[in-house]
Write an enzyme that holds these catalytic residues in place. Structure first.
Site, mmCIF file in Angstrom:
data_model
loop_
_atom_site.group_PDB
_atom_site.id
_atom_site.type_symbol
_atom_site.label_atom_id
_atom_site.label_comp_id
_atom_site.label_asym_id
_atom_site.label_seq_id
_atom_site.Cartn_x
_atom_site.Cartn_y
_atom_site.Cartn_z
ATOM 1 N N HIS A 142 -0.856 -3.607 11.014
ATOM 2 C CA HIS A 142 0.510 -4.452 11.492
ATOM 3 C C HIS A 142 0.694 -4.354 12.862
ATOM 4 C CE1 HIS A 142 0.727 -6.103 7.352
ATOM 5 N NE2 HIS A 142 1.092 -5.115 6.952
ATOM 6 N N GLN B 60 -0.060 -12.366 9.635
ATOM 7 C CA GLN B 60 0.414 -10.928 8.810
ATOM 8 C C GLN B 60 -0.378 -9.885 9.236
ATOM 9 O OE1 GLN B 60 -0.496 -9.328 5.333
ATOM 10 N NE2 GLN B 60 1.145 -9.926 4.294
ATOM 11 N N SER C 16 3.378 -6.652 2.541
ATOM 12 C CA SER C 16 2.112 -6.643 3.165
ATOM 13 C C SER C 16 1.232 -7.166 2.035
ATOM 14 C CB SER C 16 2.052 -5.073 3.601
ATOM 15 O OG SER C 16 0.584 -4.940 4.411
ATOM 16 N N LEU C 17 0.271 -6.350 1.735
ATOM 17 C CA LEU C 17 -0.790 -6.585 0.459
ATOM 18 C C LEU C 17 0.019 -7.448 -0.550
ATOM 19 C CD1 LEU C 17 -1.587 -5.380 -2.359
ATOM 20 C CD2 LEU C 17 -1.994 -3.490 -0.500
ATOM 21 N N GLN D 75 0.790 -1.284 0.116
ATOM 22 C CA GLN D 75 0.120 0.031 -0.010
ATOM 23 C C GLN D 75 0.734 1.234 -0.131
ATOM 24 O OE1 GLN D 75 -3.364 -0.830 2.337
ATOM 25 N NE2 GLN D 75 -4.240 1.433 2.103
ATOM 26 N N ARG E 249 -9.959 -7.650 3.208
ATOM 27 C CA ARG E 249 -8.934 -7.284 4.184
ATOM 28 C C ARG E 249 -8.642 -5.971 4.178
ATOM 29 N NH1 ARG E 249 -3.131 -6.074 3.280
ATOM 30 N NH2 ARG E 249 -1.894 -7.129 4.875
#
Length: 311
Positions: free
Chosen positions: A203, A252, A94-95, A9, A119
């Site tokens: 996170h 995660q 991440s994503l 992101q 998500r």
């Protein structure tokens, strides 16, 4: 050895994918399939904005994935190149881990899009707006950032969220605790502490409701063994079992993105070449961690053609 890597992101931009869609039926097919899977014209938001709509977490996450996979599909379809033949590992920030898994065919495209939409929605809903915050500490190693977070928490949540390497660590948690950490950073020699314009504290343990939502969704999702192993954010180690992948993706959501350690582990495993799909964010990050690495970031048709010519 080579790794294909996928951005997270913040790499979204209005106009993303427009040139690819105009030039390639393979790219158009990706954007159309994602639109169909989500029941929305995400491709129009990607192409035309407004920026505020694209930046919404529930739109940004599938959009970044769709753009990266479109680049990969053009390379594979029009360059005649198979990921399994040209990549030894995949990884994503991440994503981007979902994009990596989609590229390696652990998830199909429609499933990946729906998981990332959920998500994004679940992460946004986990914490009321204004309660959480994130900040980037520049000139801090991971141990120093963790120490600052521990001292700033004072009973609230304050955690190291992204270990990006090159002296950049992103912290996340309750707004007041993150502000205390930023103030402490100056006292402890951190070069700069910059608040990040994000809508939720990603996170960290405040994201547990989102982790629970993803656990339910991933339990029902069809996950196959990836064509090549994926280096997971939370372990900085390769994974290839579907059950392990489900577990790692749940962890995660609240866990640290261990990007520096992932690149160090890839380098130690013999990976010298890193190919980023859909943005020009991770390539420079990799160079800060492994200065001798060969990096290339592929976004445009010209990038795809130039890279294909080197293989």
């Amino acid at each position: 050895m080579r790794a294909f890597i996928f951005p997270g992101q913040g790499s979204q931009a209005v106009g993303m994918g427009v040139e690819l869609a105009a030039a390639s039926t393979a790219a158009r097919a990706v954007f159309e399939e994602v639109d169909d899977a989500l029941g929305q014209t995400l491709s129009r938001i990607m192409a035309e904005g407004p920026a505020d709509d694209l930046t919404l977490t529930e739109n940004a996450q599938p959009a970044i994935m769709a753009n990266a996979i479109a680049v990969l599909r053009v390379l594979e379809g029009e360059g005649g190149i198979r990921l399994a033949d040209k990549a030894d590992f995949v990884a994503g920030h991440s994503l981007g881990e979902y994009s990596a898994l989609c590229g390696a065919q652990a998830f199909d495209l429609a499933t990946t899009a729906r998981l990332l939409k959920l998500r994004g929605q679940a992460m946004q809903a986990a914490v009321p707006v204004g309660v959480g915050a994130m900040a980037a500490l520049l000139g801090a190693d991971f141990a120093l950032a963790e120490s600052i977070c521990a001292d700033a928490a004072e009973g609230e949540v304050c955690q190291a969220a992204n270990d990006n390497g090159g002296g950049q660590v992103v912290i996340s948690g309750h707004k007041a605790a993150v502000e205390r950490a930023m103030a402490l950073s100056k006292e402890r020699g951190v070069k700069r502490a910059i608040p990040l314009p994000v809508s939720a504290p990603f996170h960290c343990s405040l994201m547990q409701p989102a982790a629970d939502a993803m656990a339910d969704a991933l339990a029902k999702a069809n996950v196959r063994a990836p064509l090549v192993p994926v280096y997971a954010n939370v372990t900085a180690a390769p994974a290839s079992s579907p059950d392990e992948i489900r577990d790692l993706l749940v962890r995660q959501v609240t866990g640290t993105v261990r990007w520096r350690e992932s690149v160090e582990a890839l380098w130690a495993a013999g990976v010298t070449d890193y190919v980023e799909f859909g943005a020009k964010v991770l390539g420079p990050m990799v160079k800060r961690i492994a200065p001798d690495a060969n990096t290339v970031s592929i976004v445009t048709m010209a990038d795809i053609e130039a890279f294909a010519a080197t293989l």
